[in-house]
Design a protein around this motif. Structure first.
Motif, PDB file in Angstrom:
ATOM      1  N   MET A 287       6.294  -0.109  -8.945  1.00 51.87           N
ATOM      2  CA  MET A 287       6.646  -1.212  -9.876  1.00 51.87           C
ATOM      3  C   MET A 287       7.288  -2.059 -10.031  1.00 51.87           C
ATOM      4  O   MET A 287       8.274  -2.163  -9.102  1.00 51.87           O
ATOM      5  CB  MET A 287       7.120  -0.498 -11.047  1.00 51.87           C
ATOM      6  CG  MET A 287       7.995  -1.015 -12.797  1.00 51.87           C
ATOM      7  SD  MET A 287       8.688   0.374 -13.883  1.00 51.87           S
ATOM      8  CE  MET A 287       9.743   0.348 -12.892  1.00 51.87           C
ATOM      9  N   GLY A 288       6.911  -3.268 -10.393  1.00 54.09           N
ATOM     10  CA  GLY A 288       7.345  -4.958 -10.481  1.00 54.09           C
ATOM     11  C   GLY A 288       8.111  -5.689  -8.734  1.00 54.09           C
ATOM     12  O   GLY A 288       8.802  -6.329  -8.469  1.00 54.09           O
ATOM     13  N   LEU A 289       6.709  -5.036  -8.117  1.00 56.24           N
ATOM     14  CA  LEU A 289       7.082  -5.372  -6.954  1.00 56.24           C
ATOM     15  C   LEU A 289       5.420  -6.907  -6.047  1.00 56.24           C
ATOM     16  O   LEU A 289       4.591  -6.071  -6.975  1.00 56.24           O
ATOM     17  CB  LEU A 289       6.412  -3.536  -6.142  1.00 56.24           C
ATOM     18  CG  LEU A 289       7.181  -3.530  -5.504  1.00 56.24           C
ATOM     19  CD1 LEU A 289       7.345  -2.317  -4.734  1.00 56.24           C
ATOM     20  CD2 LEU A 289       9.217  -3.885  -5.150  1.00 56.24           C
ATOM     21  N   ALA A 290       5.548  -7.221  -5.204  1.00 54.60           N
ATOM     22  CA  ALA A 290       4.879  -8.185  -5.061  1.00 54.60           C
ATOM     23  C   ALA A 290       3.006  -7.608  -4.274  1.00 54.60           C
ATOM     24  O   ALA A 290       3.654  -5.889  -3.851  1.00 54.60           O
ATOM     25  CB  ALA A 290       4.962  -9.049  -3.988  1.00 54.60           C
ATOM     26  N   PRO A 291       1.720  -7.712  -4.517  1.00 57.48           N
ATOM     27  CA  PRO A 291       1.538  -6.724  -3.658  1.00 57.48           C
ATOM     28  C   PRO A 291       1.153  -6.494  -3.003  1.00 57.48           C
ATOM     29  O   PRO A 291       0.360  -5.498  -2.455  1.00 57.48           O
ATOM     30  CB  PRO A 291       0.008  -7.932  -4.612  1.00 57.48           C
ATOM     31  CG  PRO A 291       0.355  -9.130  -5.847  1.00 57.48           C
ATOM     32  CD  PRO A 291       1.814  -8.372  -5.227  1.00 57.48           C
ATOM     33  N   ILE A 292       1.493  -6.953  -1.760  1.00 54.18           N
ATOM     34  CA  ILE A 292       1.668  -7.430  -0.293  1.00 54.18           C
ATOM     35  C   ILE A 292       2.751  -5.968  -0.526  1.00 54.18           C
ATOM     36  O   ILE A 292       2.515  -4.733   0.959  1.00 54.18           O
ATOM     37  CB  ILE A 292       2.060  -8.393   0.803  1.00 54.18           C
ATOM     38  CG1 ILE A 292       2.210  -7.774   1.816  1.00 54.18           C
ATOM     39  CG2 ILE A 292       3.329  -8.885   0.127  1.00 54.18           C
ATOM     40  CD1 ILE A 292       1.187  -8.318   2.871  1.00 54.18           C
ATOM     41  N   LEU A 293       3.996  -5.627  -0.869  1.00 55.48           N
ATOM     42  CA  LEU A 293       4.363  -4.475  -0.462  1.00 55.48           C
ATOM     43  C   LEU A 293       4.154  -3.988  -1.709  1.00 55.48           C
ATOM     44  O   LEU A 293       4.282  -1.868  -1.028  1.00 55.48           O
ATOM     45  CB  LEU A 293       5.812  -5.035  -1.540  1.00 55.48           C
ATOM     46  CG  LEU A 293       6.487  -6.101  -0.805  1.00 55.48           C
ATOM     47  CD1 LEU A 293       7.566  -6.507  -2.122  1.00 55.48           C
ATOM     48  CD2 LEU A 293       7.350  -5.623   0.561  1.00 55.48           C
ATOM     49  N   VAL A 294       2.668  -3.780  -2.208  1.00 57.99           N
ATOM     50  CA  VAL A 294       2.884  -2.172  -3.024  1.00 57.99           C
ATOM     51  C   VAL A 294       1.709  -1.252  -1.678  1.00 57.99           C
ATOM     52  O   VAL A 294       1.711  -0.750  -0.835  1.00 57.99           O
ATOM     53  CB  VAL A 294       1.986  -2.448  -4.272  1.00 57.99           C
ATOM     54  CG1 VAL A 294       0.547  -1.309  -4.775  1.00 57.99           C
ATOM     55  CG2 VAL A 294       2.761  -3.487  -5.506  1.00 57.99           C
ATOM     56  N   GLU A 295       0.782  -2.635  -1.839  1.00 59.11           N
ATOM     57  CA  GLU A 295      -0.209  -2.126  -0.188  1.00 59.11           C
ATOM     58  C   GLU A 295       0.777  -1.205   0.673  1.00 59.11           C
ATOM     59  O   GLU A 295       0.569  -0.151   1.663  1.00 59.11           O
ATOM     60  CB  GLU A 295      -0.449  -3.194   0.213  1.00 59.11           C
ATOM     61  CG  GLU A 295      -1.782  -4.231  -0.672  1.00 59.11           C
ATOM     62  CD  GLU A 295      -3.155  -3.227  -0.322  1.00 59.11           C
ATOM     63  OE1 GLU A 295      -3.267  -3.144   1.005  1.00 59.11           O
ATOM     64  OE2 GLU A 295      -3.902  -4.270  -0.389  1.00 59.11           O
ATOM     65  N   GLN A 296       1.420  -2.250   1.148  1.00 59.99           N
ATOM     66  CA  GLN A 296       2.522  -1.526   2.253  1.00 59.99           C
ATOM     67  C   GLN A 296       3.334   0.289   1.669  1.00 59.99           C
ATOM     68  O   GLN A 296       3.779   1.030   2.791  1.00 59.99           O
ATOM     69  CB  GLN A 296       4.070  -2.138   2.384  1.00 59.99           C
ATOM     70  CG  GLN A 296       4.238  -2.036   3.488  1.00 59.99           C
ATOM     71  CD  GLN A 296       5.772  -3.222   4.480  1.00 59.99           C
ATOM     72  OE1 GLN A 296       5.645  -4.319   3.273  1.00 59.99           O
ATOM     73  NE2 GLN A 296       6.491  -2.937   4.788  1.00 59.99           N
ATOM     74  N   ILE A 297       4.091   0.219   0.562  1.00 57.07           N
ATOM     75  CA  ILE A 297       4.243   1.369   0.076  1.00 57.07           C
ATOM     76  C   ILE A 297       3.471   2.525  -0.341  1.00 57.07           C
ATOM     77  O   ILE A 297       3.535   3.458   0.095  1.00 57.07           O
ATOM     78  CB  ILE A 297       4.735   1.218  -2.181  1.00 57.07           C
ATOM     79  CG1 ILE A 297       6.708   0.057  -1.473  1.00 57.07           C
ATOM     80  CG2 ILE A 297       5.259   2.417  -2.220  1.00 57.07           C
ATOM     81  CD1 ILE A 297       7.267   0.344  -0.889  1.00 57.07           C
ATOM     82  N   PHE A 298       2.222   2.629  -0.796  1.00 59.64           N
ATOM     83  CA  PHE A 298       0.896   2.905  -0.766  1.00 59.64           C
ATOM     84  C   PHE A 298       0.545   3.246   0.909  1.00 59.64           C
ATOM     85  O   PHE A 298      -0.028   4.661   1.090  1.00 59.64           O
ATOM     86  CB  PHE A 298       0.047   2.511  -1.181  1.00 59.64           C
ATOM     87  CG  PHE A 298       0.059   2.721  -3.112  1.00 59.64           C
ATOM     88  CD1 PHE A 298       0.754   1.878  -3.715  1.00 59.64           C
ATOM     89  CD2 PHE A 298      -0.615   3.707  -3.499  1.00 59.64           C
ATOM     90  CE1 PHE A 298       0.989   1.795  -4.922  1.00 59.64           C
ATOM     91  CE2 PHE A 298      -0.397   4.117  -5.023  1.00 59.64           C
ATOM     92  CZ  PHE A 298       0.289   2.819  -5.374  1.00 59.64           C
ATOM     93  N   SER A 299       0.794   2.612   1.798  1.00 58.56           N
ATOM     94  CA  SER A 299       0.585   3.163   3.173  1.00 58.56           C
ATOM     95  C   SER A 299       1.148   4.068   3.458  1.00 58.56           C
ATOM     96  O   SER A 299       0.975   5.293   4.153  1.00 58.56           O
ATOM     97  CB  SER A 299      -0.350   2.203   3.756  1.00 58.56           C
ATOM     98  OG  SER A 299       1.151   1.196   4.470  1.00 58.56           O
ATOM     99  N   THR A 300       2.445   3.886   2.775  1.00 59.95           N
ATOM    100  CA  THR A 300       3.326   4.855   3.664  1.00 59.95           C
ATOM    101  C   THR A 300       3.689   5.877   2.988  1.00 59.95           C
ATOM    102  O   THR A 300       3.691   7.265   3.485  1.00 59.95           O
ATOM    103  CB  THR A 300       5.379   4.311   3.470  1.00 59.95           C
ATOM    104  OG1 THR A 300       4.832   2.760   3.320  1.00 59.95           O
ATOM    105  CG2 THR A 300       5.784   5.224   3.662  1.00 59.95           C
ATOM    106  N   ILE A 301       2.735   6.189   1.636  1.00 62.66           N
ATOM    107  CA  ILE A 301       2.500   7.062   0.936  1.00 62.66           C
ATOM    108  C   ILE A 301       2.254   8.220   1.533  1.00 62.66           C
ATOM    109  O   ILE A 301       1.663   9.088   1.499  1.00 62.66           O
ATOM    110  CB  ILE A 301       2.585   7.167  -0.676  1.00 62.66           C
ATOM    111  CG1 ILE A 301       3.452   6.145  -1.261  1.00 62.66           C
ATOM    112  CG2 ILE A 301       2.435   8.562  -1.124  1.00 62.66           C
ATOM    113  CD1 ILE A 301       3.256   6.185  -2.993  1.00 62.66           C
ATOM    114  N   VAL A 302       0.659   7.445   2.104  1.00 63.98           N
ATOM    115  CA  VAL A 302      -0.620   8.180   2.185  1.00 63.98           C
ATOM    116  C   VAL A 302      -0.059   9.138   4.213  1.00 63.98           C
ATOM    117  O   VAL A 302       0.039   9.738   3.938  1.00 63.98           O
ATOM    118  CB  VAL A 302      -1.808   7.465   3.329  1.00 63.98           C
ATOM    119  CG1 VAL A 302      -2.565   8.100   3.887  1.00 63.98           C
ATOM    120  CG2 VAL A 302      -2.411   7.021   1.457  1.00 63.98           C
TER     121      VAL A 302
END
Lengths: 233, 293
Positions: A162-177
């Protein structure tokens, strides 16, 4: 690992969650997707204990926890990264992480912090900074790191993009994995269905408080109805 | 020289207000409620100490510690019985309950100890300290009040910044839901804040009655309201704010009495509050917080 059976949750007279049942097995990434107001967050908050269901049960690691207070659920290994991050804005990054380890009485906070810093090197640089001065992406990292401090077996994330730039979203999701590979089971609530389905193994689709579809995440992302409703065509 | 002596009495009275204001501000910080019964806890503390010292002839220190224990127990019980069931209730219901508890305590005290004023003995003795060749005389109670205030301030700052419990308290003040998700027991934390605030109220009650020796069941109400004013003045919810607000209020009150009018001193105190709140609505150290929807 987690079994939710026939959950009904009300906000006053509003019936927000209508008989939801779901299951998360050890090692999985499971996602709940759906539009705003579908009952995703309500479900998550009922599992973490911030809300009480009117009927239905929540079972974690084989034991019923439906009536257990939220703070006791953390001790059992069930952690939630809340929607909107809700980090302690007036405390430092390090203090936020310490609070995350609150349930780990007498445990080694320093080694937990080291692990979080390996995952999010940015937080190490800022560990003495007041959390309110962090950027949105850093705050999300802190919220995730803080929850990891309790060494959860199951980590629930509520709208981490929520509320994050696309590049950060990618980063957050790769951390989740990455966290999942390291052994944490994940239950993810997302409005960004595309991202969520790309990392999850299984998914549940929620509509107005009910599960309308469920199954393998890859199959669901190929499903015409899901595409039309949640993946923009 | 009289200016200096007024300043010292102001700081010493202000120190007592500050110790009371800490109770208001800490409880407000965590429970978001104004505990109007706090002033009456002061009175119970003073009576407890008085009876232990006069009837059982216990030494001062025993009386003080016992009064702190009585007030701690009282504060925690009030929270458990009167406020905890209202955790989800509208603010107005909680406020009215607090006023109810205040009247209950005053009337219970009236029943137990009658309305006859008790003459409280000074716990610090009566030998004034003479300075500057005898021109400046300071009462031992004044010194004790200022010293207590400093010690309490240092201890509380250490507690909230360096202990696990103290940090949990700050976390709860900021976001109770998120604190629960960290595994913090919010109810226990709130009880602890009431315990600390009430123990401080006992100390304040004893110091107050040591300086102004008439003890009646309504002794706590006016200082309670003034300390509440001090907490708002300094910025409610802020610990250093309560300290600064309390001390400033004490100085304003004594200077008002000395240089303007004895009768008007209370009016002056509240006038200053009104002016401060017009200029800085959140108080001196208060932060303007946006209400979250």
């Amino acid at each position: 690992m987690l079994t939710v059976t026939d959950l009904n949750v009300y906000y006053g007279a509003i019936h927000a969650v209508k008989g939801i049942s779901l299951e998360v097995n050890e090692g999985e990434i499971v996602t709940l997707i759906g539009a705003n107001g579908a009952g995703k967050s309500t479900t998550l908050q009922t599992i973490s204990g911030l809300l009480r269901p009117r009927t239905g049960t929540v079972t974690f690691l084989g034991e019923p926890i439906t009536n257990l207070p939220a703070h006791k659920r953390v001790e059992r290994g069930l952690a939630q990264v809340p929607e909107g991050r809700r980090i302690f804005l007036s405390m430092t990054v390090a203090e936020n992480l310490e609070m995350g380890a609150y349930s780990q009485r007498g445990a080694d906070t320093a080694s937990g912090m080291e692990q979080v810093f390996t995952l999010f090197p940015r937080l190490q640089e800022r560990r003495k900074q007041i959390a309110g001065t962090l950027s949105g992406g850093e705050q999300q990292m802190l919220a995730m790191g803080r929850s990891l401090m309790s060494r959860p077996k199951l980590l629930m994330l509520d709208e981490p993009s929520m509320g994050l730039a696309p590049i950060l979203v990618e980063q957050i999701f790769s951390t989740i994995v990455e966290m999942n590979r390291a052994g944490t089971t994940i239950l993810l609530v997302e409005q960004n269905a595309q991202m969520a389905l790309s990392v999850a193994g299984r998914a549940y689709v929620l509509e107005t408080g009910q599960i309308v579809m469920q199954g393998n995440a890859r199959e669901l992302s190929g499903n015409e109805e899901v595409k039309k409703a949640y993946l923009g065509g | 020289m009289s200016f200096l002596s007024h300043l010292i009495s102001g700081i010493s009275l202000g120190s007592i207000y500050a110790i009371i204001a800490l109770g208001y501000t800490m409880v407000y910080g965590i429970a978001k409620m104004l505990n109007f019964a706090h002033g009456d806890v002061i009175m119970v503390g003073a009576y407890s100490c008085f009876f232990l010292m006069s009837r059982f002839h216990l030494p001062v220190i025993v009386g003080v510690v016992a009064a702190m224990l009585v007030c701690t127990l009282l504060g925690v019980t009030i929270e458990r019985l009167a406020y905890k069931p209202l955790r989800a209730a509208p603010a107005l219901a909680v406020l009215i309950t607090a006023i109810g508890v205040s009247y209950f305590l005053q009337n219970a005290a009236l029943l137990l100890w009658t309305s006859n004023p008790k003459v409280f003995p000074s716990i610090a003795g009566n030998t004034s300290i003479k300075l500057l060749g005898g021109q400046l005389s300071i009462s031992p109670t004044a010194l004790l009040s200022i010293a207590s205030c400093i010690v309490i301030m240092v201890a509380l700052t250490w507690f909230t910044s360096s202990t696990r419990m103290g940090k949990a308290m700050r976390a709860c003040s900021e976001d109770k839901g998120a604190a629960q998700l960290m595994g913090i027991n919010v109810n226990v934390t709130i009880s602890m804040v009431f315990a600390i605030g009430s123990a401080l109220a006992a100390i304040a009650g004893i110091l107050l009655c040591s300086a102004y020796p008439t003890l009646t069941p309504t002794t706590g109400s006016m200082p309670g309201i003034k300390a509440f004013t001090a907490a708002v003045f300094g910025g409610i919810g802020s610990i250093p704010g309560a300290m600064i607000g309390g001390i400033l209020l004490g100085i304003i009150e004594i200077f008002g009495k000395a240089y303007i009018s004895t009768q008007l001193s209370d009016a002056i105190v509240f006038l200053v509050l009104i002016i401060v709140l017009l200029v800085r609505p959140a108080g001196i150290l208060g932060k303007t917080v946006q209400e979250k929807v």
